[in-house]
Write an enzyme that holds these catalytic residues in place. Structure first.
Site, PDB file in Angstrom:
ATOM      1  N   LYS A 173     -33.592  28.378  -2.318  1.00 60.17           N
ATOM      2  CA  LYS A 173     -32.605  28.515  -3.124  1.00 60.17           C
ATOM      3  C   LYS A 173     -33.285  29.258  -4.411  1.00 60.17           C
ATOM      4  O   LYS A 173     -34.231  28.933  -4.932  1.00 60.17           O
ATOM      5  CB  LYS A 173     -31.535  27.532  -3.517  1.00 60.17           C
ATOM      6  CG  LYS A 173     -30.076  27.953  -3.839  1.00 60.17           C
ATOM      7  CD  LYS A 173     -29.499  28.342  -2.714  1.00 60.17           C
ATOM      8  CE  LYS A 173     -27.991  28.777  -3.037  1.00 60.17           C
ATOM      9  NZ  LYS A 173     -27.204  28.921  -1.779  1.00 60.17           N
TER      10      LYS A 173
HETATM   11  P1  NAD Z   1     -17.770  33.968  -5.241  1.00 68.72           P
HETATM   12  O1  NAD Z   1     -18.477  34.055  -6.514  1.00 68.72           O
HETATM   13  O2  NAD Z   1     -17.670  34.870  -4.221  1.00 68.72           O
HETATM   14  O3  NAD Z   1     -16.446  33.037  -5.540  1.00 68.72           O
HETATM   15  C1  NAD Z   1     -16.385  31.899  -6.152  1.00 68.72           C
HETATM   16  C2  NAD Z   1     -14.727  31.650  -6.460  1.00 68.72           C
HETATM   17  O4  NAD Z   1     -14.300  30.412  -6.940  1.00 68.72           O
HETATM   18  C3  NAD Z   1     -14.059  32.657  -7.346  1.00 68.72           C
HETATM   19  O5  NAD Z   1     -12.720  32.768  -7.031  1.00 68.72           O
HETATM   20  C4  NAD Z   1     -14.123  31.873  -8.859  1.00 68.72           C
HETATM   21  O6  NAD Z   1     -13.131  32.419  -9.716  1.00 68.72           O
HETATM   22  C5  NAD Z   1     -13.882  30.302  -8.099  1.00 68.72           C
HETATM   23  N1  NAD Z   1     -14.295  29.517  -9.029  1.00 68.72           N
HETATM   24  C6  NAD Z   1     -15.049  29.353  -9.737  1.00 68.72           C
HETATM   25  N2  NAD Z   1     -15.266  28.089 -10.360  1.00 68.72           N
HETATM   26  C7  NAD Z   1     -14.105  27.476 -10.151  1.00 68.72           C
HETATM   27  C8  NAD Z   1     -13.558  26.326 -10.432  1.00 68.72           C
HETATM   28  N3  NAD Z   1     -13.986  25.456 -11.331  1.00 68.72           N
HETATM   29  N4  NAD Z   1     -11.886  26.222 -10.123  1.00 68.72           N
HETATM   30  C9  NAD Z   1     -11.561  26.943  -9.286  1.00 68.72           C
HETATM   31  N5  NAD Z   1     -12.120  28.285  -8.961  1.00 68.72           N
HETATM   32  C10 NAD Z   1     -13.241  28.426  -9.279  1.00 68.72           C
HETATM   33  O7  NAD Z   1     -18.849  32.766  -4.500  1.00 68.72           O
HETATM   34  P2  NAD Z   1     -18.849  32.371  -3.054  1.00 68.72           P
HETATM   35  O8  NAD Z   1     -19.903  33.245  -2.468  1.00 68.72           O
HETATM   36  O9  NAD Z   1     -17.457  32.250  -2.399  1.00 68.72           O
HETATM   37  O10 NAD Z   1     -19.291  31.146  -3.142  1.00 68.72           O
HETATM   38  C11 NAD Z   1     -18.740  29.768  -3.430  1.00 68.72           C
HETATM   39  C12 NAD Z   1     -19.324  28.573  -2.782  1.00 68.72           C
HETATM   40  O11 NAD Z   1     -19.842  28.544  -1.379  1.00 68.72           O
HETATM   41  C13 NAD Z   1     -20.559  28.225  -3.580  1.00 68.72           C
HETATM   42  O12 NAD Z   1     -20.856  26.719  -3.721  1.00 68.72           O
HETATM   43  C14 NAD Z   1     -21.483  28.518  -2.662  1.00 68.72           C
HETATM   44  O13 NAD Z   1     -22.901  28.208  -2.826  1.00 68.72           O
HETATM   45  C15 NAD Z   1     -20.968  28.416  -1.447  1.00 68.72           C
HETATM   46  N6  NAD Z   1     -21.599  29.318  -0.276  1.00 68.72           N
HETATM   47  C16 NAD Z   1     -21.147  30.701  -0.139  1.00 68.72           C
HETATM   48  C17 NAD Z   1     -21.943  31.378   1.031  1.00 68.72           C
HETATM   49  C18 NAD Z   1     -21.716  32.799   0.868  1.00 68.72           C
HETATM   50  O14 NAD Z   1     -22.125  33.266   1.947  1.00 68.72           O
HETATM   51  N7  NAD Z   1     -21.305  33.388  -0.046  1.00 68.72           N
HETATM   52  C19 NAD Z   1     -22.458  30.574   1.978  1.00 68.72           C
HETATM   53  C20 NAD Z   1     -22.428  29.098   2.020  1.00 68.72           C
HETATM   54  C21 NAD Z   1     -21.891  28.482   0.985  1.00 68.72           C
END
Ligand code: NAD
Length: 428
Positions: free
Chosen positions: A117
């Protein structure tokens, strides 16, 4: 005193330290497996941690130095794999935890990768596109020696996207003197991305929810869903659940939530979000600013898909959902997870529930190396096959060891990595 070697965490004994949460999950599973000392020590520590400080020319002519990390937790099963996040909250313990979770995640779905990561401490919302590009390129140059299609393959995470991956691919390729698409995944389609990658994590969340529903005897049309986060995972996950017939009664972003007991029209919500960059102002729902107990609403299924430490000892008693499918990494602290499991709440853990993203990243890496690209139908059907199989294997492990799904997922994945370690032996 610890019996086994450990990595010094910055903040010890802290419920909110994700590295300690990860270690707790690892140790519980290692105890169930009776994992022997040497293997246990090797797997509980990251292989390599790189810290870089990179200078970036800002638009106003000044130079700002940004700190970034790349942690490779384990490469026994293949190149390390894992996203890069840009956020003011990034710290080494967080990146370590996320790297270790990637090792376990890749092993749960049995794709031939280890875990890694990366993260850069920055606030991309206050930076121009040019500043973001220069930061991405300098950070890539600084970690260049340890990444590569056979070493370590980054991907998008919070606040990074397909454009960021394109810059990383280009920077790496310029140094290598040849176009090397397989150095990152989550790229745009035109430069070696995979069909279905954008929706893959959300699709994996949907498949996990479908399997979990069968376990507890619920039907999608009788399932009210609360989703935290409206980004790649939460937004697209909610859209796919909506298409499956689930009733999305609430979705939030970092500023607030929109609620509608009759169910939200997800295509309309996402289109509003795309135009306005906030959920506020969406007509067919009540808007509630952040902090108003969104996660504690009456619902059958809760999907935390924003960030770490959202379900904690402070609010877990008020959670009413029967099922939690973890879209985010580490959204439930170890203490809260234990308390909820004891109360009979079924939690599909992050390392299983959000593994759809890394699974299609694996497909992307394979397609780049073959130079032959699959249809979206093939991608989606192979993803479904892998996710359903992983879910069933975790479920069987949980029945065999009489543990919750989180511990079962750790047991399954640690056992796979440990057996590779024993087979390969120790190079000395
Ligand atoms: P992103 O940046 O696309 O979206 C994050 C969302 O969460 C946004 O809508 C943001 O406004 C919201 N957010 C942030 N903090 C918040 C809070 N305290 N309360 C409510 N909403 C909040 O990110 P993503 O890619 O969707 O990632 C989200 C999570 O999923 C992370 O933990 C990431 O590590 C995990 N993840 C992502 C992927 C991927 O393929 N993108 C894969 C596995 C895990």
């Amino acid at each position: 005193m610890a019996t086994h070697a450990t990595v010094e965490a910055h903040d010890t004994n802290d419920e909110f330290n994700p590295f300690l949460s990860q270690q707790e999950g690892f140790n519980t599973a290692a105890d169930h497996l009776g994992l022997e000392g040497g293997v246990r020590d090797v797997l509980s520590m990251p292989d390599r941690e790189l810290t870089v400080n990179v200078p970036v020319l800002m638009d106003d002519g000044s130079v700002q130095v940004f700190t970034g990390y790349r942690v490779q937790h384990n490469t026994l099963r293949g190149p390390s794999k894992g996203g890069i996040r840009f956020s003011p909250d990034v710290n080494l313990d967080e990146v370590r935890a996320l790297a270790a979770w990637m090792t376990w995640k890749c092993s749960v779905v049995n794709v031939p990768f280890g875990g890694g990561k990366g993260g850069v401490i920055c606030d991309p919302r206050s930076m121009s596109i040019g500043e973001q590009e220069r930061l991405t390129r300098r950070y890539t140059a600084a970690i260049l020696d340890i990444i590569g299609p056979d070493r370590d393959v980054p991907a998008p995470d919070m606040n990074t996207n397909d454009q960021t991956m394109a810059w990383i691919m280009d920077t790496y390729s310029m140094h290598e003197r040849k176009t090397t698409t397989a150095v990152v995944t989550g790229k745009p389609l035109s430069i070696g991305g995979s069909r279905g990658r954008r929706e893959a994590t959300g699709r994996g969340v949907m498949i996990s929810a479908n399997e979990a529903l069968k376990m507890v005897g619920l039907r999608p049309e009788d399932t009210r869903v609360v989703v935290q986060g409206a980004g790649n995972v939460g937004g697209l996950g909610a859209m796919l659940l909506h298409r499956e017939g689930y009733k999305i009664i609430s979705i939030s972003d970092m500023y607030g939530a929109i609620n509608n007991e009759r169910g939200l029209d997800m295509p309309a919500v996402l289109s509003h979000l795309k135009t306005n960059r906030t959920l506020e102002g969406y007509g067919e729902a009540e808007y509630v600013p952040k902090g108003e107990g969104q996660l504690e609403q009456e619902c059958e299924l809760l999907v935390p898909a924003a960030t770490e430490n959202q379900i904690t000892s402070a609010n877990c008693d008020r959670i009413k959902a029967r099922l939690i499918v973890e879209g985010a990494n580490g959204p439930t602290t170890a203490i809260a997870s234990k308390a909820l499991s004891e109360r009979g709440v079924t939690i599909v853990p992050d390392i299983l529930a959000n593994a759809g993203g890394v699974t299609v990243s694996y497909f992307e890496w394979v397609q780049d190396r073959m130079g032959y690209f699959w249809t979206e139908e093939i991608v989606n059907s192979r993803l479904e096959q892998i996710m359903v199989q992983a879910f069933q294997e975790v479920r069987q492990t949980s029945e065999k060891h009489r543990v919750d799904l989180r511990t079962a997922a750790y047991i399954l994945s640690i056992d796979r990595v440990a057996s590779v370690y024993r087979m390969r032996g120790l190079f000395s």
